[in-house]
Design a protein around this motif. Structure first.
Motif, mmCIF file in Angstrom:
data_model
loop_
_atom_site.group_PDB
_atom_site.id
_atom_site.type_symbol
_atom_site.label_atom_id
_atom_site.label_comp_id
_atom_site.label_asym_id
_atom_site.label_seq_id
_atom_site.Cartn_x
_atom_site.Cartn_y
_atom_site.Cartn_z
ATOM 1 N N ILE A 77 1.799 6.299 25.060
ATOM 2 C CA ILE A 77 0.800 7.025 23.915
ATOM 3 C C ILE A 77 0.770 6.005 22.623
ATOM 4 C CG2 ILE A 77 1.372 8.977 22.249
ATOM 5 C CD1 ILE A 77 2.890 10.494 24.840
ATOM 6 N N LEU A 78 -0.246 6.216 21.992
ATOM 7 C CA LEU A 78 -0.293 5.198 20.689
ATOM 8 C C LEU A 78 -0.593 6.181 19.624
ATOM 9 C CD1 LEU A 78 -1.438 3.551 22.737
ATOM 10 C CD2 LEU A 78 -2.826 1.955 21.231
ATOM 11 N N GLU A 79 0.355 6.181 19.326
ATOM 12 C CA GLU A 79 0.827 6.891 17.605
ATOM 13 C C GLU A 79 0.591 6.568 16.194
ATOM 14 O OE1 GLU A 79 3.657 9.332 14.821
ATOM 15 O OE2 GLU A 79 4.731 9.476 17.256
ATOM 16 N N PHE A 80 -0.309 7.223 15.626
ATOM 17 C CA PHE A 80 -1.245 6.771 14.802
ATOM 18 C C PHE A 80 -0.960 6.935 13.344
ATOM 19 C CE2 PHE A 80 -4.528 6.608 17.769
ATOM 20 C CZ PHE A 80 -4.606 5.484 18.092
ATOM 21 N N THR A 81 -1.109 6.201 12.035
ATOM 22 C CA THR A 81 -0.707 6.333 10.886
ATOM 23 C C THR A 81 -0.494 7.747 10.094
ATOM 24 O OG1 THR A 81 -2.010 4.650 9.705
ATOM 25 C CG2 THR A 81 -0.093 3.791 10.561
ATOM 26 N N VAL A 82 -1.414 7.791 8.991
ATOM 27 C CA VAL A 82 -2.245 9.048 8.415
ATOM 28 C C VAL A 82 -3.325 8.664 8.319
ATOM 29 C CG1 VAL A 82 -2.183 9.986 6.441
ATOM 30 C CG2 VAL A 82 -0.116 9.795 7.177
ATOM 31 N N ASP A 83 -3.260 7.297 7.740
ATOM 32 C CA ASP A 83 -4.656 6.799 7.473
ATOM 33 C C ASP A 83 -5.310 6.472 8.692
ATOM 34 O OD1 ASP A 83 -4.114 7.000 4.927
ATOM 35 O OD2 ASP A 83 -4.088 4.698 4.542
ATOM 36 N N GLY A 84 -4.772 6.405 9.548
ATOM 37 C CA GLY A 84 -5.512 5.983 11.308
ATOM 38 C C GLY A 84 -5.406 7.280 12.234
ATOM 39 N N THR A 85 -4.589 8.420 11.799
ATOM 40 C CA THR A 85 -5.112 9.906 12.124
ATOM 41 C C THR A 85 -6.389 10.092 12.264
ATOM 42 O OG1 THR A 85 -3.044 10.354 12.789
ATOM 43 C CG2 THR A 85 -4.551 11.802 11.919
#
Length: 144
Positions: A77-85
């Motif tokens: 599972i890849l979890e993204f940063t706020v900007d990445g989201t």
């Protein structure tokens, strides 16, 4: 006293390593999380559309989890940063019905057809690993 502290420290490291490699941590949803990995600063990750345009990169990925569940087997599972989201949401919305690929240091790691906008900031790579050894190999390609 020093020997006792050294022994305790070694035992703690041994227990941590063993739990990461074999048993992992059982999560509330019943899945098993093996390790939580950060993306290496010297690892180049790029999410590209079918035209080769870079949609996201390593700075947009916060964490990678190695997991196992009865339903879907081994996966990342890849979890993204706020900007990445935000970027992921826009990229998937604009590429519904098209493929997005992940490249690690120029090597294509996986591709997936976008079927819906992903706005939660997490994606799962499912079906690329049939056992824990393959899961570790896949995560090493991505994390460095």
């Amino acid at each position: 006293m020093k020997k006792y502290l050294a022994f305790t420290f070694c035992l703690m490291i041994l227990l941590f390593c063993c739990s990461c490699k074999s048993e992992g941590v059982t999560m509330p949803d019943g899945s098993i999380q093996y390790r939580q990995l950060n993306v290496s600063n010297n690892k180049e990750l790029e999410f590209k559309d079918e035209g080769g345009n870079v949609l996201l990169d390593e700075k947009d990925v916060a964490w990678i989890y190695e997991k196992y569940s009865e339903d879907s087997g081994y996966h990342l599972i890849l979890e993204f940063t706020v900007d990445g989201t935000t970027e992921l949401s826009e990229a998937t919305k604009e590429n519904i019905g098209k493929e997005i690929s992940l490249f690690a240091d120029g090597e294509k790691v996986f591709s997936a057809m976008v079927v819906a906008e992903i706005s939660e900031g997490k994606i799962a790579i499912i079906g690329k690993a049939s056992n824990y050894k393959q899961l570790m190999s896949l995560s090493e390609k991505i994390t460095g």
